[in-house]
Structures are given as C-alpha cells and as structure tokens.
Design a protein around this motif. Sequence first.
Motif, PDB file in Angstrom:
ATOM      1  N   LEU A  77     -14.948   4.363  -0.460  1.00  0.00           N
ATOM      2  CA  LEU A  77     -13.946   3.697  -1.297  1.00  0.00           C
ATOM      3  C   LEU A  77     -14.062   4.163  -2.742  1.00  0.00           C
ATOM      4  O   LEU A  77     -13.082   4.557  -3.370  1.00  0.00           O
ATOM      5  CB  LEU A  77     -14.129   2.180  -1.244  1.00  0.00           C
ATOM      6  CG  LEU A  77     -13.399   1.424  -0.143  1.00  0.00           C
ATOM      7  CD1 LEU A  77     -13.662  -0.066  -0.251  1.00  0.00           C
ATOM      8  CD2 LEU A  77     -11.905   1.699  -0.203  1.00  0.00           C
TER       9      LEU A  77
ATOM     10  N   TYR B 137     -11.590   6.397  -5.915  1.00  0.00           N
ATOM     11  CA  TYR B 137     -11.072   5.740  -7.135  1.00  0.00           C
ATOM     12  C   TYR B 137     -11.154   6.687  -8.350  1.00  0.00           C
ATOM     13  O   TYR B 137     -12.101   7.463  -8.461  1.00  0.00           O
ATOM     14  CB  TYR B 137     -11.899   4.496  -7.471  1.00  0.00           C
ATOM     15  CG  TYR B 137     -11.642   3.282  -6.599  1.00  0.00           C
ATOM     16  CD1 TYR B 137     -10.826   3.341  -5.480  1.00  0.00           C
ATOM     17  CD2 TYR B 137     -12.219   2.057  -6.912  1.00  0.00           C
ATOM     18  CE1 TYR B 137     -10.608   2.220  -4.687  1.00  0.00           C
ATOM     19  CE2 TYR B 137     -12.004   0.930  -6.124  1.00  0.00           C
ATOM     20  CZ  TYR B 137     -11.203   1.026  -5.011  1.00  0.00           C
ATOM     21  OH  TYR B 137     -10.988  -0.073  -4.249  1.00  0.00           O
TER      22      TYR B 137
ATOM     23  N   SER C 215      -5.850 -10.464   2.296  1.00  0.00           N
ATOM     24  CA  SER C 215      -5.987  -9.081   1.852  1.00  0.00           C
ATOM     25  C   SER C 215      -7.268  -8.467   2.410  1.00  0.00           C
ATOM     26  O   SER C 215      -8.205  -9.188   2.765  1.00  0.00           O
ATOM     27  CB  SER C 215      -6.062  -9.101   0.325  1.00  0.00           C
ATOM     28  OG  SER C 215      -6.541  -7.892  -0.176  1.00  0.00           O
TER      29      SER C 215
ATOM     30  N   ILE D 183      -6.130   3.892  -8.108  1.00  0.00           N
ATOM     31  CA  ILE D 183      -6.104   4.207  -6.671  1.00  0.00           C
ATOM     32  C   ILE D 183      -4.938   5.159  -6.398  1.00  0.00           C
ATOM     33  O   ILE D 183      -3.770   4.765  -6.511  1.00  0.00           O
ATOM     34  CB  ILE D 183      -5.951   2.914  -5.835  1.00  0.00           C
ATOM     35  CG1 ILE D 183      -7.130   1.979  -6.130  1.00  0.00           C
ATOM     36  CG2 ILE D 183      -5.865   3.225  -4.350  1.00  0.00           C
ATOM     37  CD1 ILE D 183      -7.044   0.634  -5.449  1.00  0.00           C
TER      38      ILE D 183
ATOM     39  N   MET E  68     -11.251   0.405   8.549  1.00  0.00           N
ATOM     40  CA  MET E  68     -12.133  -0.009   7.441  1.00  0.00           C
ATOM     41  C   MET E  68     -12.977  -1.219   7.838  1.00  0.00           C
ATOM     42  O   MET E  68     -14.158  -1.309   7.487  1.00  0.00           O
ATOM     43  CB  MET E  68     -11.318  -0.351   6.206  1.00  0.00           C
ATOM     44  CG  MET E  68     -10.985   0.881   5.391  1.00  0.00           C
ATOM     45  SD  MET E  68      -9.785   0.443   4.209  1.00  0.00           S
ATOM     46  CE  MET E  68     -10.450   1.028   2.770  1.00  0.00           C
TER      47      MET E  68
ATOM     48  N   ALA F 105      -0.764  -2.734 -11.182  1.00  0.00           N
ATOM     49  CA  ALA F 105      -2.178  -3.079 -11.406  1.00  0.00           C
ATOM     50  C   ALA F 105      -3.137  -1.947 -11.043  1.00  0.00           C
ATOM     51  O   ALA F 105      -4.168  -1.779 -11.694  1.00  0.00           O
ATOM     52  CB  ALA F 105      -2.535  -4.333 -10.600  1.00  0.00           C
ATOM     53  N   VAL F 106      -2.822  -1.166  -9.998  1.00  0.00           N
ATOM     54  CA  VAL F 106      -3.874  -0.265  -9.491  1.00  0.00           C
ATOM     55  C   VAL F 106      -3.514   1.219  -9.382  1.00  0.00           C
ATOM     56  O   VAL F 106      -4.397   2.034  -9.120  1.00  0.00           O
ATOM     57  CB  VAL F 106      -4.412  -0.737  -8.102  1.00  0.00           C
ATOM     58  CG1 VAL F 106      -4.938  -2.142  -8.164  1.00  0.00           C
ATOM     59  CG2 VAL F 106      -3.365  -0.606  -7.017  1.00  0.00           C
TER      60      VAL F 106
ATOM     61  N   GLN G 153      -3.929   6.556  -3.573  1.00  0.00           N
ATOM     62  CA  GLN G 153      -3.285   6.513  -2.249  1.00  0.00           C
ATOM     63  C   GLN G 153      -1.853   5.996  -2.331  1.00  0.00           C
ATOM     64  O   GLN G 153      -1.520   5.213  -3.222  1.00  0.00           O
ATOM     65  CB  GLN G 153      -4.040   5.575  -1.285  1.00  0.00           C
ATOM     66  CG  GLN G 153      -5.266   6.178  -0.676  1.00  0.00           C
ATOM     67  CD  GLN G 153      -6.483   5.720  -1.462  1.00  0.00           C
ATOM     68  OE1 GLN G 153      -6.475   5.767  -2.694  1.00  0.00           O
ATOM     69  NE2 GLN G 153      -7.517   5.302  -0.777  1.00  0.00           N
TER      70      GLN G 153
ATOM     71  N   TYR H 228     -10.095 -12.485  -7.686  1.00  0.00           N
ATOM     72  CA  TYR H 228      -9.075 -12.435  -6.628  1.00  0.00           C
ATOM     73  C   TYR H 228      -9.723 -12.439  -5.243  1.00  0.00           C
ATOM     74  O   TYR H 228      -9.344 -13.203  -4.349  1.00  0.00           O
ATOM     75  CB  TYR H 228      -8.231 -11.177  -6.841  1.00  0.00           C
ATOM     76  CG  TYR H 228      -7.242 -10.861  -5.742  1.00  0.00           C
ATOM     77  CD1 TYR H 228      -6.006 -11.493  -5.691  1.00  0.00           C
ATOM     78  CD2 TYR H 228      -7.545  -9.915  -4.763  1.00  0.00           C
ATOM     79  CE1 TYR H 228      -5.090 -11.188  -4.687  1.00  0.00           C
ATOM     80  CE2 TYR H 228      -6.644  -9.602  -3.761  1.00  0.00           C
ATOM     81  CZ  TYR H 228      -5.415 -10.248  -3.721  1.00  0.00           C
ATOM     82  OH  TYR H 228      -4.515  -9.951  -2.725  1.00  0.00           O
TER      83      TYR H 228
HETATM   84  C1  LIG Z   1      -8.007  -0.775  -2.721  1.00  0.00           C
HETATM   85  C2  LIG Z   1      -7.859  -1.770  -1.628  1.00  0.00           C
HETATM   86  C3  LIG Z   1      -7.869  -1.163  -0.239  1.00  0.00           C
HETATM   87  C4  LIG Z   1      -8.772  -0.005  -0.064  1.00  0.00           C
HETATM   88  C5  LIG Z   1      -7.966   1.229   0.056  1.00  0.00           C
HETATM   89  O1  LIG Z   1      -8.391   2.204  -0.554  1.00  0.00           O
HETATM   90  O2  LIG Z   1      -6.958   1.247   0.769  1.00  0.00           O
HETATM   91  C6  LIG Z   1      -6.577  -2.583  -1.805  1.00  0.00           C
HETATM   92  C7  LIG Z   1      -6.434  -3.533  -0.626  1.00  0.00           C
HETATM   93  C8  LIG Z   1      -5.818  -4.781  -1.181  1.00  0.00           C
HETATM   94  C9  LIG Z   1      -5.445  -4.486  -2.582  1.00  0.00           C
HETATM   95  C10 LIG Z   1      -5.284  -5.597  -3.616  1.00  0.00           C
HETATM   96  C11 LIG Z   1      -4.610  -6.777  -3.139  1.00  0.00           C
HETATM   97  O3  LIG Z   1      -5.032  -7.423  -2.250  1.00  0.00           O
HETATM   98  C12 LIG Z   1      -3.430  -7.244  -3.932  1.00  0.00           C
HETATM   99  C13 LIG Z   1      -3.796  -7.453  -5.320  1.00  0.00           C
HETATM  100  C14 LIG Z   1      -2.457  -7.871  -5.888  1.00  0.00           C
HETATM  101  C15 LIG Z   1      -2.502  -7.996  -7.335  1.00  0.00           C
HETATM  102  O4  LIG Z   1      -1.201  -8.357  -7.796  1.00  0.00           O
HETATM  103  C16 LIG Z   1      -2.992  -6.716  -8.002  1.00  0.00           C
HETATM  104  C17 LIG Z   1      -3.557  -5.681  -7.074  1.00  0.00           C
HETATM  105  C18 LIG Z   1      -4.434  -6.172  -5.965  1.00  0.00           C
HETATM  106  C19 LIG Z   1      -5.762  -6.581  -6.571  1.00  0.00           C
HETATM  107  C20 LIG Z   1      -4.652  -5.054  -4.893  1.00  0.00           C
HETATM  108  C21 LIG Z   1      -5.492  -3.875  -5.382  1.00  0.00           C
HETATM  109  C22 LIG Z   1      -5.806  -2.834  -4.291  1.00  0.00           C
HETATM  110  C23 LIG Z   1      -6.444  -3.445  -3.076  1.00  0.00           C
HETATM  111  C24 LIG Z   1      -7.799  -4.025  -3.460  1.00  0.00           C
END
Ligand SMILES: C[C@H](CCC(=O)O)[C@H]1CC[C@H]2[C@@H]3C(=O)C[C@@H]4C[C@H](O)CC[C@]4(C)[C@H]3CC[C@]12C
Length: 293
Positions: A281, A285, A170, A231, A266, A226-227, A233, A183
């Motif tokens: 970043l 958020y 990731s 987030i 990035m 989760a996000v 986007q 994570y």
């Molecule tokens: C926010 C991050 C990227 C920056 C952006 O603004 O684009 C995301 C990039 C990777 C994401 C996370 C990830 O790797 C998967 C996880 C899977 C879990 O099941 C929950 C969510 C994540 C923590 C996920 C969250 C967003 C990123 C950090």
Amino acid sequence: MGRLKKILIPSLGLVLAFWFYSARDTFKPEMLRGKRVIVTGASTGIGEQMAYHLARMGSHVLLTARTEARLQNVVRRCLELGAASARFVSGTMEDTAFAQHVVREAQAVLGGLDMLILNHVGASYFGFFDGDVEHVRKLLEINFLSYVAMTTSALPMLKESEGSIVVVSSMAGKIAGPFTAPYSATKFALDGFFSSLRQELIIDKVNVSITLCILGYINTESAVRAVSHVIPQTPAPKEECALEIIRAGALRRRELHYPSPAVGSMLLLRSLAPELLDSLLLSSYRLENVRRT
Ligand SMILES: C[C@H](CCC(=O)O)[C@H]1CC[C@H]2[C@@H]3C(=O)C[C@@H]4C[C@H](O)CC[C@]4(C)[C@H]3CC[C@]12C
Ligand SMILES: NC(=O)C1=CN([C@@H]2O[C@H](COP(=O)(O)OP(=O)(O)OC[C@H]3O[C@@H](n4cnc5c(N)ncnc54)[C@H](OP(=O)(O)O)[C@@H]3O)[C@@H](O)[C@H]2O)C=CC1
C-alpha cells in the motif's frame, strides 16, 4: 454401490448448494418496486446515485443530508426517473435527535420502512493524525452514533416489514492504512456494532438483514479531492458502486466487497501477510504530497 454413494451424494449436495445460492443471488430491479427506502447522505456522491437507481426501480425514497438546495434537485430528478414518491428532510447527523426525526418521518409519510441505507459521512482529512480529539468525537457522532440511533428507531418498522439495513463502510474500516485515523476508527466501530447486532437478530429469529458494504476508492468528488494527489490509482465508478450496494441489500447479503477482486484480495492478503500488504500500500502512495500539521 458404496463408491456410487460416495460420489453421488456429495455431487447431489453440490448441485443443490449451487442451485440454492444461485437462486438467492438473482437480483431483479422489481424487488425494489414500491419499497420504502431511506437513503442518508443523498445530496452528493454514492448516496445521490443510489437515490437515482432506486427511483428507476420505482421505490418510495426519503432522502437526507444537510444541503437543502442539492436535495431539492435530487428529489426532482428522482421523480423524473420514476420514483413512486420522493421527499427529503434536511439536517445534520451531528444531532442524534435529527437522526431519530428522519426515521419518524418515514413512519409519518410512508407508513413504514423496508430498507434503511446508512451512507452519510462527515468531512475529514487524509493526512497525519493532527491530535484534534474533538474532531474524532464529532466524526464518531456523525459516522457512527447517528447510524446506531437511526437503526434503533427504525428497528420496529423493519421488523414489521422484514426489511433490511445497509451500512456503507470502507476498506479503511477493515484495514487501517495510514492517514485516515479518525475516519478509520468510525468505520471499524460500524463493523463491531453491526456485525454483533446481526448475530443477535439471528439468535432472536428477527428477519431483518444487515449488509455491511466494504468499499475501495470510488470516484466521488470528495474522495478524489481528498486523495488523488497521494493515491494515483483510478477510482471505481460511483454509479456502479451505488447499484452494487442496493443489489447486496436487496439480496440480504452479509457483506459487499466493491470493487470485488481488489477489495477481496486485499482482505485475504491482510490475513495471510499483513506486513506485505502494508508495504505494498505504502509503495503505491506519493508520500511527498501528504499533508503534515
Ligand atoms: C487507499 C484506500 C484503498 C487502498 C487502495 O490503494 O486501493 C482507499 C479505500 C477507501 C478510501 C477512503 C474512504 O473510505 C473514503 C474516504 C472519503 C473521504 O471523503 C475522503 C477520502 C477517504 C478517506 C478515502 C481515501 C482512500 C481510501 C482509504
Ligand atoms: N468515495 C470513496 O472513495 C469511498 C466512500 N466510502 C463511503 O461511502 C459513503 C459515501 O461516500 P461519498 O459518496 O464519497 O461521500 P460524499 O462526501 O460524496 O457524500 C457525503 C454525504 O454525506 C452528507 N453529509 C456530510 N456531513 C453530514 C452531516 N453532518 N450530517 C448529515 N449528512 C452529512 C453530505 O451532504 P451534505 O454536505 O449536504 O450534508 C453528502 O450527501 C460514505 O459512508 C463513505 O465513507 C467508502 C469507501 C470509499
């Protein structure tokens, strides 16, 4: 003549380099036909989509995750889509013995292995670090140690087939943003281990490739759940993401960056202006929605 040499030789070099790299870059779905592939975390999300792509390409797939009922459905669909064979083994990757057992199954039922796709991930949270050290330990076991255990068990078969290891990581394993401390730690560990192992295989002239996949936000149910409140986007599509992972593995690439321009820029910004990246970043958020314990 001297000037001609100065221009001609570098130009010829460029043409040859272009030809070499573009030839290496030609992906054909037939590359996966009849190949024996393990996909972990294949009951949902990106892993499930990878299973379907491989099935369409005519691979033998051995799928694993914990939830048997989901795996049964994925296997059924893989057979409908044209997999050479499709099977599952269910169990938890918290247990290193289970990780090794899955690889032994490939030996027993497929007679070997061409590609090991390490994709599973344990549930975590997106919020301030809550101080739970046991959660960090458990996540390291699932997201990191089991990857090492499966790789160790699979290497003899992969050496034999001159196969590939694909490690799904990731952006959070290259750039440590907030709210993903446990994570993120597991994903950084993957980079350290597998990037070092890749060098050792090269030194030993072992023809087993290692592809590290650096993914941005993808529209799987668990990630969106989760996000999405923090987030805003739009996430990238899991189907395309799954295909890009298989393609990068088949082409024996060192790293995949998906979605490509966003992740690439990035990573570049992280090297050039890390503070600027942090503030960009954070400014995107919705911090008021972040969980605090
Ligand atoms: C926010 C991050 C990227 C920056 C952006 O603004 O684009 C995301 C990039 C990777 C994401 C996370 C990830 O790797 C998967 C996880 C899977 C879990 O099941 C929950 C969510 C994540 C923590 C996920 C969250 C967003 C990123 C950090
Ligand atoms: N979605 C995203 O935005 C991003 C994802 N990634 C990476 O992509 C990969 C796939 O993510 P995604 O598809 O979103 O994840 P999902 O949550 O959709 O799927 C996770 C898979 O792992 C399995 N799993 C969970 N816990 C265990 C366990 N203890 N033992 C064995 N298997 C387990 C799940 O099945 P079951 O519950 O049945 O066991 C499921 O099949 C991960 O490595 C993730 O880190 C990287 C960046 C962004």
